[in-house]
Scaffold this active site. Structure first.
Site, PDB file in Angstrom:
ATOM      1  N   GLN A  72      -1.795   0.978  -2.420  1.00 26.63           N
ATOM      2  CA  GLN A  72      -0.812   1.366  -3.441  1.00 26.63           C
ATOM      3  C   GLN A  72       0.556   0.742  -3.168  1.00 26.63           C
ATOM      4  O   GLN A  72       1.591   1.302  -3.548  1.00 26.63           O
ATOM      5  CB  GLN A  72      -0.723   2.888  -3.536  1.00 26.63           C
ATOM      6  CG  GLN A  72      -1.922   3.517  -4.232  1.00 26.63           C
ATOM      7  CD  GLN A  72      -2.122   2.953  -5.637  1.00 26.63           C
ATOM      8  OE1 GLN A  72      -1.168   2.744  -6.382  1.00 26.63           O
ATOM      9  NE2 GLN A  72      -3.378   2.704  -6.000  1.00 26.63           N
ATOM     10  N   SER A  73       0.584  -0.396  -2.504  1.00 22.74           N
ATOM     11  CA  SER A  73       1.856  -1.038  -2.147  1.00 22.74           C
ATOM     12  C   SER A  73       2.645  -1.483  -3.377  1.00 22.74           C
ATOM     13  O   SER A  73       2.163  -2.284  -4.186  1.00 22.74           O
ATOM     14  CB  SER A  73       1.575  -2.245  -1.252  1.00 22.74           C
ATOM     15  OG  SER A  73       2.740  -3.041  -1.124  1.00 22.74           O
TER      16      SER A  73
END
Ligand code: PLP
Length: 331
Positions: A72-73
């Site tokens: 989920q960067s």
């Protein structure tokens, strides 16, 4: 140095007062800096760093960017978008195993055209050298952006951000006493600290630590210190600093990176319901909770002007829908 950048975002980002929350916490006046609105594929603080990192990659004649993060960067999603704009190939090293369904930032990175490599328990770019060697054998010229875009070049984005804030404060005839923000890979904190020296911003920084884990064997304090040391030299700042001078609040990182607790959920609901602004569950939810806790516990003097620097991250909300849909924190 500060002007050597590749434009990727909409700046200045807005600086607004949070009127309803300021009424709820009458000892304080609360403001917000909207880096969630930098404009790069839904925005966020990495846009500022990428303007400098992408410029360096282009100046060095590279055609391929490699960077890394969690699935989920936000950094990886903004890097993918920046590569589309700059005409660069993008390779992302993302922690964990390939999921059946892509959602949140992972989905967006994929739509933005990034080549995605899943790296198991490595989520901070541990495999970057292996990938670089492989891609260079195939004829690509690679530029590696470190975890979170946090090195001196990336931090320049936040040196410049202090100049931007200072101009807004002068225009609005405003003094900010405390600046709260989420600190995780360290580039933002280092850049703001350097910018404070250069542009004589007299606000105290209160960085809220998000991730208790080390990055490639270094604590967050050490990463911030190393970037600041390099910055002091390269920007000709007349100041001596020690590792022990690095301020970092670690009161809220105990549950671990990416673990959403009632703290983050309550903060997200509080800002959404009072001001119509969305936080994210990993970074800004945790840091905003920390700030409200400071205000409730009166850990800073009454009558202070407080700024929350919103760093983005909103796409991760969709990954945490199970935790967030229970609306028991409505006020
Ligand atoms: C990366 C990130 C941060 C932290 O910034 P660092 O420079 O990595 O410390 C804060 N908030 C969001 C939403 C981020 O994506």
């Amino acid at each position: 140095m500060i002007n050597n950048k590749f434009n990727l975002g909409f700046f200045p980002t807005p600086l607004q007062e949070l009127r309803k929350l300021s009424k709820k916490y009458p000892d304080y006046t609360i403001f917000i800096k909207r880096d969630d609105n930098t404009g790069l594929a839904s925005g966020g603080n990495k846009t500022r760093k990428l303007e400098y990192l992408i410029k360096q990659a282009l100046d060095e004649g590279c055609d391929t960017i490699i960077t890394a993060g969690a699935q989920q960067s936000n950094h990886c999603r903004q890097t993918a978008a920046a590569c589309s704009i700059a005409g660069l190939k993008c390779h992302l090293l993302l922690g964990g195993e390939k999921p059946e369904v892509y959602d949140g930032n992972l989905l967006l990175s994929s739509i933005l055209g990034a080549n995605i490599h899943f790296t198991g328990k490595n989520r901070k770019g541990e495999d970057r050298v292996i990938l670089k060697n492989k891609l260079e054998k195939e004829g690509n010229k690679c530029f590696v952006i470190p975890y979170g875009g946090s090195n001196f070049t990336g931090a320049l984005g936040f040196v410049n951000a202090v100049k931007e804030l200072k101009e807004q404060l002068m225009e609005q005839k405003l003094k900010i006493d405390y600046i709260f923000f989420a600190s995780s890979s360290g580039g933002m904190q280092a850049g703001l600290t350097l910018g404070k020296e250069i542009y004589e911003l007299n606000s105290e920084l209160i960085p809220i630590s998000i991730d208790k884990d080390e990055t490639n064997g270094l604590s967050l304090e050490e990463v911030v210190f190393n970037i600041i040391k390099e910055g002091i030299k390269k920007l000709n700042i007349n100041k001596n600093i020690q590792l022990s001078d690095i301020q970092l609040n670690r009161d809220y990182d105990k549950d671990g990176y990416g673990v959403v607790t009632n703290n983050e959920i309550s903060a997200i609901h509080e800002l959404a319901k009072n001001e119509g602004i969305l936080l994210d569950p990993v970074y800004t939810g945790r840091a905003f909770y920390g700030m409200l806790d400071f205000l409730e516990e009166k850990r800073i003097p009454a009558n202070s002007n407080v700024l929350f620097w919103h760093t983005g991250g909103f796409p991760a909300i969709f990954k945490y829908s199970t935790e967030l849909k229970n609306n028991t924190f409505a006020r």
